[in-house]
Design an enzyme around this catalytic site. Structure first.
Site, PDB file in Angstrom:
ATOM      1  CB  SER A 192      69.924  55.840  60.886  1.00 51.52           C
ATOM      2  OG  SER A 192      69.786  55.186  62.136  1.00 51.52           O
ATOM      3  CG  HIS A 205      75.305  54.534  56.608  1.00 46.77           C
ATOM      4  ND1 HIS A 205      75.579  55.416  55.588  1.00 46.77           N
ATOM      5  CD2 HIS A 205      75.685  55.164  57.758  1.00 46.77           C
ATOM      6  CE1 HIS A 205      76.125  56.519  56.106  1.00 46.77           C
ATOM      7  NE2 HIS A 205      76.187  56.392  57.422  1.00 46.77           N
ATOM      8  CG  HIS A 257      78.259  60.412  56.390  1.00 45.62           C
ATOM      9  ND1 HIS A 257      79.511  59.878  56.559  1.00 45.62           N
ATOM     10  CD2 HIS A 257      77.436  59.757  57.230  1.00 45.62           C
ATOM     11  CE1 HIS A 257      79.452  58.938  57.499  1.00 45.62           C
ATOM     12  NE2 HIS A 257      78.205  58.840  57.917  1.00 45.62           N
TER      13      HIS A 257
END
Lengths: 337, 337
Positions: free
Chosen positions: B58, B60, B223
């Site tokens: 999660s 994004h 990330h």
């Protein structure tokens, strides 16, 4: 420059370059008058259709330029960041979208915008005989008067109004009826917002206001105008209450009411957090016996990169829901088309 | 907590509460299995239709849960923030969307995701006889290997692939053909991103990396994985060159090519800046003789509240453009439906 990390060139060129970007990205739907900073629906004016115009300071994207297109606005006038467009822009847009059926100005309640749209309406009437009516949105329950506003500020309900009234205009309704509907939407909508961080106006180069690491501002306006109170950071659950309670008790929205519920991001808050907020808002409405007929979650009326959110409720009958569901094809809001 | 200003409750509950929010906001389109953290298209499985599944960490959003719906994904598995979902989730989703026509896994190239999706495919085959094919996206030209990846990372092309392959699956094409198309999209797509700021993973409570006030990171992953280089802040015009040049020269895209051009925001960058960036990207492509057939500008594959952007190009023939234009009805991407 400390305090300003932005994807821009010269701060003085942000608005005109963003408009160029919109023109390049959406040639199928939009026509952009770069000199006058007006975004037009490509096929405006539409014969027999009431023209819908909005506009205001830039920095609130996708509002308003991103709401131009089939089923929503015919034109939007872009000012500098957080600065009203000038009457000449508004007059040019008004004349250009008038097919003879008249034009509705959708104006957020900020003193500069209201004054300039009024002047533009007079100029267009004198110059081209254009019939203009106006609706001023003033849905923000946070404060009575504010930095740039006498009376309540116009915020989130403007998005819902442009969509719903846009659908009505698309049906070919006459000007007075379209204006009456716009007033009805504004009268039935209420909003309140909050911020976790400030934003930075490019030309200023530093944050609009200071907010400590452990503080938030509740009741803030979309230009960083002061709100109701500064409070220590709180969980989403408490923030939702701080926004929903004043909104619900203001109209008031009552048990058995049906609403369009809108959780809006201020620009720098990621979608995952807006869904966390929506989860809280939906539970509060459920507990109050208020039914959500339709919802909208995302960044639609923003304050540059400010982190935060706002909650807007619009009491919705069958007609408003039907107009909400009608096809719309704009860069910022699109379905059924 | 210093360094973390977010609209959340307990950091441990962010993903499950956001999924509750999605379920509450989109009951017309989605069904959410809160226990397994799977977002389903409401009417899945569709008889005779190949099932399309994606998923990943999660953070994004709207990817991937926001891309579930008619014309796109049948299901998306949500991991913790920036953490792969587990094989059990993927297996449950795979079995649930299989109508007998088989299932395609769309996997971004991160070691955990690839391994877990492979295991899920084996489990679903053994357990329910489900036929599964996979496509791994690896469009990021920035670096060869990375913090969480052997080979190139899968980024922006995943959005375009889910849309295009979703349209093909909706037409009822067989599994092998859908998988071949997915591979073709990935092979013709390239991306590169950059960041102005870090993001903060809720459970960590502090920024993933440090970036000075006058620095940016070029070639960063979604990330916050290190990119190609840290450079002094630069104007949008130079940033566009730093992203477009390596993308164009990698495939390479050539004079006369037609592309779908995608300028994506990392989550904390406002739309006005993304349009400024699109204006630069469009000019660079124009100068290179590359035609933009379609464009997409907005926050679609994000890194929480990171400020920055990425550029994705997809070489597009008539078939890909036709599938791109086909109706889609998801919370994150919607037109024609």
């Amino acid at each position: 420059m400390v305090g300003m990390k932005k994807l821009i060139n010269d701060p003085a060129d942000v608005v005109s370059e963003a408009l160029r970007g919109m023109a390049a990205a959406h040639p199928d739907r939009l026509r952009v008058d770069l000199e006058n900073r007006i975004v037009y629906r490509k096929d405006a004016p539409r014969p027999g259709k009431v023209g819908l115009i909005s506009g205001g300071g830039s920095g609130h994207e996708p509002m308003h330029g991103g709401f131009v297109g089939v089923g929503m606005l015919d034109a939007a006038c872009a000012g500098e960041v957080f600065t009203s467009p000038v009457p000449d822009q508004m007059m040019a847009a008004t004349k250009a979208v008038d097919s003879g059926a008249g034009v509705l100005h959708i104006v957020k309640n900020y003193t500069g915008d209201v004054m300039n749209f009024e002047m533009a309406a007079e100029l267009a009437a004198a110059d081209a005989g254009t019939e203009v009516l106006s609706v001023v949105t003033n849905d923000d329950v946070a404060v009575q008067d504010s930095l740039y506003t006498a009376g309540r500020r116009g915020v989130g309900v403007t998005v819902l109004l442009e969509k719903i009234v846009g659908a009505a205009a698309e049906e070919g309704r006459p000007l007075q009826e379209v204006a009456d509907l716009a007033k009805r939407v504004n009268d039935n909508g209420r909003s309140m917002g909050m911020a976790l961080t400030s934003c930075t106006v490019p030309a200023a180069g530093k944050p609009t206001f200071d907010l400590a690491e452990n503080e938030m501002e509740v009741g803030i306006g979309i230009h960083g105008e002061p709100g109701r109170q500064r409070l220590p950071l709180a969980p989403a659950r408490e923030i939702a209450e701080l926004l929903v309670d004043p909104v619900v008790s203001d109209l008031p929205y009552q048990q058995g009411d049906s609403v369009i519920a809108f959780v809006n991001g201020m620009g720098g808050t990621p979608l995952i957090e807006l869904y966390v907020m929506y989860n809280e808002v939906a539970q509060l409405l459920d507990r109050a016996g208020i039914t959500v007929a339709r919802s909208l979650v995302g960044n639609y009326i923003t304050s540059l990169e400010m982190a935060g959110c706002s909650v807007t409720l619009l009491k919705a009958d069958d007609e408003l829901v039907r107009l909400w569901d009608a096809p719309v094809n704009t860069p910022g809001l699109r379905w059924g088309a």
